[in-house]
Design an enzyme around this catalytic site. Structure first.
Site, mmCIF file in Angstrom:
data_model
loop_
_atom_site.group_PDB
_atom_site.id
_atom_site.type_symbol
_atom_site.label_atom_id
_atom_site.label_comp_id
_atom_site.label_asym_id
_atom_site.label_seq_id
_atom_site.Cartn_x
_atom_site.Cartn_y
_atom_site.Cartn_z
ATOM 1 N N LYS A 137 24.641 104.235 10.553
ATOM 2 C CA LYS A 137 25.780 104.221 11.490
ATOM 3 C C LYS A 137 26.540 102.935 11.261
ATOM 4 O O LYS A 137 25.970 101.932 10.832
ATOM 5 C CB LYS A 137 25.271 104.253 12.932
ATOM 6 C CG LYS A 137 26.280 104.775 13.926
ATOM 7 C CD LYS A 137 26.213 106.283 13.998
ATOM 8 C CE LYS A 137 27.270 106.890 14.869
ATOM 9 N NZ LYS A 137 26.987 108.316 15.111
ATOM 10 N N ASP A 187 33.254 109.062 14.257
ATOM 11 C CA ASP A 187 32.558 109.008 15.547
ATOM 12 C C ASP A 187 33.672 108.634 16.536
ATOM 13 O O ASP A 187 34.864 108.844 16.231
ATOM 14 C CB ASP A 187 31.413 107.976 15.515
ATOM 15 C CG ASP A 187 30.433 108.139 16.682
ATOM 16 O OD1 ASP A 187 29.569 109.015 16.616
ATOM 17 O OD2 ASP A 187 30.544 107.397 17.684
HETATM 18 N N1 GLU Z 1 29.142 110.724 14.419
HETATM 19 C C1 GLU Z 1 28.538 112.031 14.342
HETATM 20 C C2 GLU Z 1 27.135 111.966 14.913
HETATM 21 O O1 GLU Z 1 26.899 111.235 15.852
HETATM 22 C C3 GLU Z 1 28.655 112.653 12.960
HETATM 23 C C4 GLU Z 1 28.090 111.870 11.829
HETATM 24 C C5 GLU Z 1 28.394 112.454 10.456
HETATM 25 O O2 GLU Z 1 29.053 113.471 10.356
HETATM 26 O O3 GLU Z 1 27.928 111.840 9.488
HETATM 27 O O4 GLU Z 1 26.231 112.655 14.503
#
Ligand code: GLU
Length: 449
Positions: free
Chosen positions: A122, A162
């Site tokens: 992340k 996100d």
């Molecule tokens: N931000 C999204 C999550 O919390 C998607 C992450 C992604 O697609 O890599 O899973």
């Protein structure tokens, strides 16, 4: 286990959200550790709670008035046992190491549940895109990628969106990555369709969350038909959650943003949803404008002095928290139960506090935690990576069917793991145990790295 929690608290006393996410997982995987003494001997908890790599950098950029601004950029590469690091980027003033480590930690188990080969990561920045011009956002994204590019790659680490990072930001970051590397690759997901994106990716988190809710209901021979639903947020996840609820015959009466929420007793129908999508995605407006267009609805500004959120205090059957972490506290959870809610499916990451989760579990309602219920977004990101590798695009029915299949399989894994460890119906235990076992076994196979 308590030793590890203490160690983590001692190491980084201020990282409250990270502690919360770790404690929640470790509490539920205790029976797994008891059954597998090897996990303890190999200090698997110490290893899984320490990110493989943390990258932190300066992001300087110039605003439209010619002032130089400085933000902080981060990427947490948490765990690559089952695939390259994968997870979104969040641009929001609240972003710090604690928030991103909690999100990266959750992502590891979530990604493991999707059945696809993705590790967890992340990243993001304390940059606030709200109120910035397109050019400011572009300059920020370019500066952010001017550092991040050296750490990521289609086989190393694949960021996505996100909160605060949507198609516009992904576009600017992809453009900069391509220029710096002189390579057109699937290094980011959530791309536009014309240049490597996948159909159904924008819809995936919201649709997936509603598919997961339908799976929970089907265990009780029930459906969303005729159910009244509370949805929080009004961004990508909330919008497509509403769209799918409407398609399945449910009614949605709330939406929100950080400034307040709207209550529409008559229900947010397809036309009203189209208005919200235009308002939020094109005009970049605020949810308060909903009541100017639909005066029968009521807008209530957020009130920090209240110890509860009135959005969760309406008569309903289901709740879909789709805004942000810790948006449902114990009072809110009590209000939901009192108002007849028997299903909570989390579109956001960790929207319920530990006290709220305990209230849901004690009352034995259907409670789908984020790492299971909102895994559809990253799952379709995984399908976007597959399509990029094959250099082709699947039609939307194919992606949607795969998404449905993945949500069904996540549901089954949760149910089976919860049954196996003597906690039937507990999706928190089920999701944590199923994700944990997969990642830990892969780590052990690969030795001490
Ligand atoms: N931000 C999204 C999550 O919390 C998607 C992450 C992604 O697609 O890599 O899973």
């Amino acid at each position: 286990m308590s030793d590890i929690v203490q160690l983590i608290k001692d190491k980084d006393p201020e990282q409250k959200e990270f502690h919360q996410a770790v404690i929640e997982v470790l509490e539920t995987v205790k029976p797994v550790l008891d059954r597998n003494p090897q996990y303890g001997k190999e200090n698997i908890l110490g290893r899984i709670t320490e990110p493989e790599r943390v990258i932190m950098f300066r992001v300087p950029w110039m605003d439209d008035t010619g002032q130089v601004q400085v933000n902080r950029g981060f990427r947490i590469e948490m765990n690559s046992a089952i695939g390259p690091y994968k997870g979104g980027l969040r641009f929001h003033p609240s972003v710090n190491l604690s928030i991103l480590k909690f999100l990266a930690f959750e992502q590891v188990f979530k990604n493991a549940l999707t059945t696809l080969p993705m590790g967890g990561g992340k990243g993001g920045s304390d940059f606030d895109p709200k109120g910035k011009s397109d050019h400011e956002v572009m300059r920020f994204c370019q500066s952010f990628m001017a550092e991040l590019f050296r750490h990521i790659g289609p086989n190393t680490d694949i960021p996505a969106g996100d909160i605060g990072v949507g198609g516009r930001e992904i576009g600017y970051m992809f453009g900069m990555y391509k220029k710096l590397r002189n390579e057109f690759t699937g290094v980011l997901t959530g791309k536009s369709l014309a240049w490597g994106g996948s159909l159904i990716r924008p819809e995936a988190t919201g649709y997936g969350c509603v598919y997961f809710a339908s799976e929970m209901l089907s265990v009780k021979n029930d459906t969303l038909q005729g159910k009244t639903c509370l949805v929080s947020g009004s961004g990508n996840v909330a919008q497509f959650t509403v769209e799918k609820i409407l398609e399945l015959g449910g009614k949605v009466i709330t939406l929100s943003d950080s400034a307040g929420y709207i209550y529409d007793e008559k229900g947010i129908d397809a036309d009203k949803l189209a208005f919200v999508m235009n308002l939020k995605n094109i005009q970049r407006g605020r949810i308060s404008e909903y009541v100017e267009k639909y005066p029968d609805a009521v807008y209530t500004p957020a009130d920090a002095a209240l110890d509860y959120n009135p959005l969760w205090n309406h008569q309903a059957n289901c709740a879909f928290p789709s805004a942000t972490q810790n948006e449902i506290n114990d009072t809110d959870a009590g209000n939901l139960i009192k108002n007849g809610v028997t299903l909570v499916a989390e579109g956001a990451n960790m929207p319920s506090t530990p006290e709220a989760v305990n209230i849901f579990l004690d009352n034995k309602i259907m409670y789908g935690p984020g790492k299971a219920a909102n895994a559809g977004g990253v799952a379709v990101s995984g399908l976007e990576m597959s399509q990029n590798s094959m250099r082709l695009n699947w039609p939307s029915e194919e992606v949607d069917n795969r998404l449905k299949g993945i949500m069904k399989s996540i549901h089954t894994s949760c149910v089976n793991a919860a049954d196996e460890y003597g906690q039937p119906g507990n999706y928190v235990a089920g999701a944590n145990i199923a994700g944990f076992v997969k990642v830990v076994n892969a780590m052990l196979d690969q030795g001490l790295v």
